[in-house]
Design an enzyme around this catalytic site. Structure first.
Site, PDB file in Angstrom:
ATOM      1  N   ASP A 279      31.578  42.110  28.176  1.00  0.00           N
ATOM      2  CA  ASP A 279      30.184  41.783  27.917  1.00  0.00           C
ATOM      3  C   ASP A 279      29.951  41.994  26.426  1.00  0.00           C
ATOM      4  O   ASP A 279      30.894  42.234  25.660  1.00  0.00           O
ATOM      5  CB  ASP A 279      29.243  42.597  28.804  1.00  0.00           C
ATOM      6  CG  ASP A 279      29.173  44.074  28.466  1.00  0.00           C
ATOM      7  OD1 ASP A 279      29.887  44.540  27.542  1.00  0.00           O
ATOM      8  OD2 ASP A 279      28.410  44.792  29.123  1.00  0.00           O
ATOM      9  N   HIS A 280      28.701  41.919  26.020  1.00  0.00           N
ATOM     10  CA  HIS A 280      28.366  42.059  24.601  1.00  0.00           C
ATOM     11  C   HIS A 280      28.776  43.413  24.028  1.00  0.00           C
ATOM     12  O   HIS A 280      29.204  43.504  22.887  1.00  0.00           O
ATOM     13  CB  HIS A 280      26.865  41.827  24.389  1.00  0.00           C
ATOM     14  CG  HIS A 280      26.005  42.668  25.280  1.00  0.00           C
ATOM     15  ND1 HIS A 280      25.795  42.357  26.612  1.00  0.00           N
ATOM     16  CD2 HIS A 280      25.335  43.805  25.056  1.00  0.00           C
ATOM     17  CE1 HIS A 280      25.020  43.275  27.160  1.00  0.00           C
ATOM     18  NE2 HIS A 280      24.719  44.170  26.239  1.00  0.00           N
TER      19      HIS A 280
ATOM     20  N   CYS B  31      33.366  46.804  28.747  1.00  0.00           N
ATOM     21  CA  CYS B  31      31.912  46.814  28.587  1.00  0.00           C
ATOM     22  C   CYS B  31      31.567  48.113  27.858  1.00  0.00           C
ATOM     23  O   CYS B  31      32.444  48.754  27.293  1.00  0.00           O
ATOM     24  CB  CYS B  31      31.185  46.667  29.921  1.00  0.00           C
ATOM     25  SG  CYS B  31      31.446  47.980  31.131  1.00  0.00           S
ATOM     26  N   GLY B  32      30.328  48.507  27.857  1.00  0.00           N
ATOM     27  CA  GLY B  32      29.947  49.715  27.141  1.00  0.00           C
ATOM     28  C   GLY B  32      30.634  50.967  27.655  1.00  0.00           C
ATOM     29  O   GLY B  32      31.155  51.771  26.892  1.00  0.00           O
ATOM     30  N   THR B  33      30.660  51.128  28.981  1.00  0.00           N
ATOM     31  CA  THR B  33      31.289  52.310  29.585  1.00  0.00           C
ATOM     32  C   THR B  33      32.544  51.993  30.388  1.00  0.00           C
ATOM     33  O   THR B  33      33.296  52.896  30.722  1.00  0.00           O
ATOM     34  CB  THR B  33      30.308  53.017  30.548  1.00  0.00           C
ATOM     35  OG1 THR B  33      29.999  52.118  31.619  1.00  0.00           O
ATOM     36  CG2 THR B  33      29.051  53.483  29.822  1.00  0.00           C
ATOM     37  N   GLY B  34      32.739  50.751  30.755  1.00  0.00           N
ATOM     38  CA  GLY B  34      33.830  50.354  31.640  1.00  0.00           C
ATOM     39  C   GLY B  34      33.456  50.458  33.106  1.00  0.00           C
ATOM     40  O   GLY B  34      34.114  49.871  33.958  1.00  0.00           O
TER      41      GLY B  34
ATOM     42  N   GLY C 101      30.596  49.467  34.921  1.00  0.00           N
ATOM     43  CA  GLY C 101      30.068  48.271  35.565  1.00  0.00           C
ATOM     44  C   GLY C 101      31.143  47.239  35.846  1.00  0.00           C
ATOM     45  O   GLY C 101      31.219  46.665  36.934  1.00  0.00           O
TER      46      GLY C 101
ATOM     47  N   HIS D  65      51.286  55.207  39.760  1.00  0.00           N
ATOM     48  CA  HIS D  65      51.056  55.674  41.131  1.00  0.00           C
ATOM     49  C   HIS D  65      50.153  54.763  41.946  1.00  0.00           C
ATOM     50  O   HIS D  65      50.264  54.752  43.178  1.00  0.00           O
ATOM     51  CB  HIS D  65      50.460  57.080  41.118  1.00  0.00           C
ATOM     52  CG  HIS D  65      51.441  58.127  40.705  1.00  0.00           C
ATOM     53  ND1 HIS D  65      51.185  59.468  40.829  1.00  0.00           N
ATOM     54  CD2 HIS D  65      52.688  58.043  40.167  1.00  0.00           C
ATOM     55  CE1 HIS D  65      52.226  60.159  40.380  1.00  0.00           C
ATOM     56  NE2 HIS D  65      53.147  59.308  39.979  1.00  0.00           N
ATOM     57  N   ASN D  66      49.237  54.051  41.294  1.00  0.00           N
ATOM     58  CA  ASN D  66      48.254  53.265  42.036  1.00  0.00           C
ATOM     59  C   ASN D  66      48.437  51.758  41.897  1.00  0.00           C
ATOM     60  O   ASN D  66      47.701  50.991  42.496  1.00  0.00           O
ATOM     61  CB  ASN D  66      46.837  53.639  41.606  1.00  0.00           C
ATOM     62  CG  ASN D  66      46.595  55.124  41.654  1.00  0.00           C
ATOM     63  OD1 ASN D  66      46.312  55.743  40.634  1.00  0.00           O
ATOM     64  ND2 ASN D  66      46.736  55.727  42.828  1.00  0.00           N
TER      65      ASN D  66
ATOM     66  N   ARG E 152      32.174  51.929  24.107  1.00  0.00           N
ATOM     67  CA  ARG E 152      31.360  53.003  23.530  1.00  0.00           C
ATOM     68  C   ARG E 152      31.923  54.379  23.858  1.00  0.00           C
ATOM     69  O   ARG E 152      31.457  55.376  23.339  1.00  0.00           O
ATOM     70  CB  ARG E 152      29.925  52.879  24.020  1.00  0.00           C
ATOM     71  CG  ARG E 152      29.271  51.596  23.554  1.00  0.00           C
ATOM     72  CD  ARG E 152      27.848  51.450  24.068  1.00  0.00           C
ATOM     73  NE  ARG E 152      27.335  50.153  23.659  1.00  0.00           N
ATOM     74  CZ  ARG E 152      26.643  49.341  24.447  1.00  0.00           C
ATOM     75  NH1 ARG E 152      26.397  49.698  25.707  1.00  0.00           N
ATOM     76  NH2 ARG E 152      26.214  48.191  24.000  1.00  0.00           N
TER      77      ARG E 152
ATOM     78  N   ARG F 176      57.131  56.570  47.411  1.00  0.00           N
ATOM     79  CA  ARG F 176      56.077  57.178  48.225  1.00  0.00           C
ATOM     80  C   ARG F 176      54.696  56.609  47.899  1.00  0.00           C
ATOM     81  O   ARG F 176      53.782  56.658  48.722  1.00  0.00           O
ATOM     82  CB  ARG F 176      56.081  58.703  48.060  1.00  0.00           C
ATOM     83  CG  ARG F 176      55.604  59.198  46.713  1.00  0.00           C
ATOM     84  CD  ARG F 176      55.723  60.732  46.607  1.00  0.00           C
ATOM     85  NE  ARG F 176      55.039  61.261  45.466  1.00  0.00           N
ATOM     86  CZ  ARG F 176      55.520  61.312  44.230  1.00  0.00           C
ATOM     87  NH1 ARG F 176      56.732  60.837  43.969  1.00  0.00           N
ATOM     88  NH2 ARG F 176      54.815  61.831  43.253  1.00  0.00           N
ATOM     89  N   HIS F 177      54.558  56.035  46.711  1.00  0.00           N
ATOM     90  CA  HIS F 177      53.259  55.483  46.309  1.00  0.00           C
ATOM     91  C   HIS F 177      52.963  54.159  47.002  1.00  0.00           C
ATOM     92  O   HIS F 177      51.795  53.779  47.133  1.00  0.00           O
ATOM     93  CB  HIS F 177      53.197  55.337  44.789  1.00  0.00           C
ATOM     94  CG  HIS F 177      53.494  56.617  44.079  1.00  0.00           C
ATOM     95  ND1 HIS F 177      52.668  57.716  44.156  1.00  0.00           N
ATOM     96  CD2 HIS F 177      54.554  56.984  43.322  1.00  0.00           C
ATOM     97  CE1 HIS F 177      53.191  58.701  43.463  1.00  0.00           C
ATOM     98  NE2 HIS F 177      54.336  58.290  42.939  1.00  0.00           N
TER      99      HIS F 177
ATOM    100  N   ARG G   2      50.681  54.694  49.950  1.00  0.00           N
ATOM    101  CA  ARG G   2      49.285  54.958  49.585  1.00  0.00           C
ATOM    102  C   ARG G   2      48.574  53.688  49.124  1.00  0.00           C
ATOM    103  O   ARG G   2      47.406  53.469  49.466  1.00  0.00           O
ATOM    104  CB  ARG G   2      49.250  56.048  48.528  1.00  0.00           C
ATOM    105  CG  ARG G   2      49.785  57.359  49.100  1.00  0.00           C
ATOM    106  CD  ARG G   2      50.105  58.370  48.057  1.00  0.00           C
ATOM    107  NE  ARG G   2      50.726  59.542  48.694  1.00  0.00           N
ATOM    108  CZ  ARG G   2      51.577  60.324  48.087  1.00  0.00           C
ATOM    109  NH1 ARG G   2      51.944  60.091  46.842  1.00  0.00           N
ATOM    110  NH2 ARG G   2      52.080  61.352  48.720  1.00  0.00           N
TER     111      ARG G   2
END
Length: 149
Positions: free
Chosen positions: A8-9, A65-68, A70, A98-99, A109, A132-133, A136
């Site tokens: 985003d912006h 984005c600003g925080t990641g 959203g 692992h994921n 930001r 093992r992952h 999961r």
């Protein structure tokens, strides 16, 4: 390797830096925008990247984005996407090892340019350990299959 980028912006400047950084390393990039700092709605761009990953058009995606946060919420609504919102190198590496995260979300930001590039470099360089992952990750997929038919 072919990856999708979206922002985003608030994430535009970091996205542009990441795009240059990874293309200089030979990574092919599909840039879903946005293409300026003009205000936009992040779900539109998060969805484009997540769909590209889910449909196999690209191997991985990076959202900014600003925080990641959203962006990660939107991406994780798409079947087959495991989006990790991270702000440190260790979590970035573990999200892949692992994921088997296939989308990375960053907060421009939160991490800034230097750390953001280190996170991207670490994440793109890490490979799922399997073993093992697998069990999961399969359990995550089972939850997804139950609720997203």
């Amino acid at each position: 390797m072919k990856i999708a980028l979206g922002c985003d912006h608030g994430g535009y400047e970091l996205k542009e830096a990441i795009k240059k950084y990874v293309t200089d390393k030979g990574v092919e990039v599909v840039d879903f925008g946005t293409h300026s700092t003009d205000s936009v709605d992040y779900p539109e761009y998060g969805l484009k990247v997540a769909e590209a990953v889910s449909q196999g058009q690209v191997e991985q995606g990076i959202l900014i984005c600003g925080t990641g946060l959203g962006m990660s919420y939107v991406a994780n609504k798409v079947k087959g996407v495991r989006c990790a919102c991270v702000s440190d190198v260790f979590s970035a590496e573990m999200s892949k090892l692992h994921n088997n995260a296939n989308v990375l979300a960053l907060g421009a930001r939160v991490v800034g340019l230097g750390l953001g590039l280190k996170i991207v470099d670490t994440w793109l360089g890490a490979e799922f350990e399997g073993g093992r992952h697998n069990r999961r990750v399969d359990m995550i997929t089972a939850v997804e299959d139950k609720y997203f038919k």
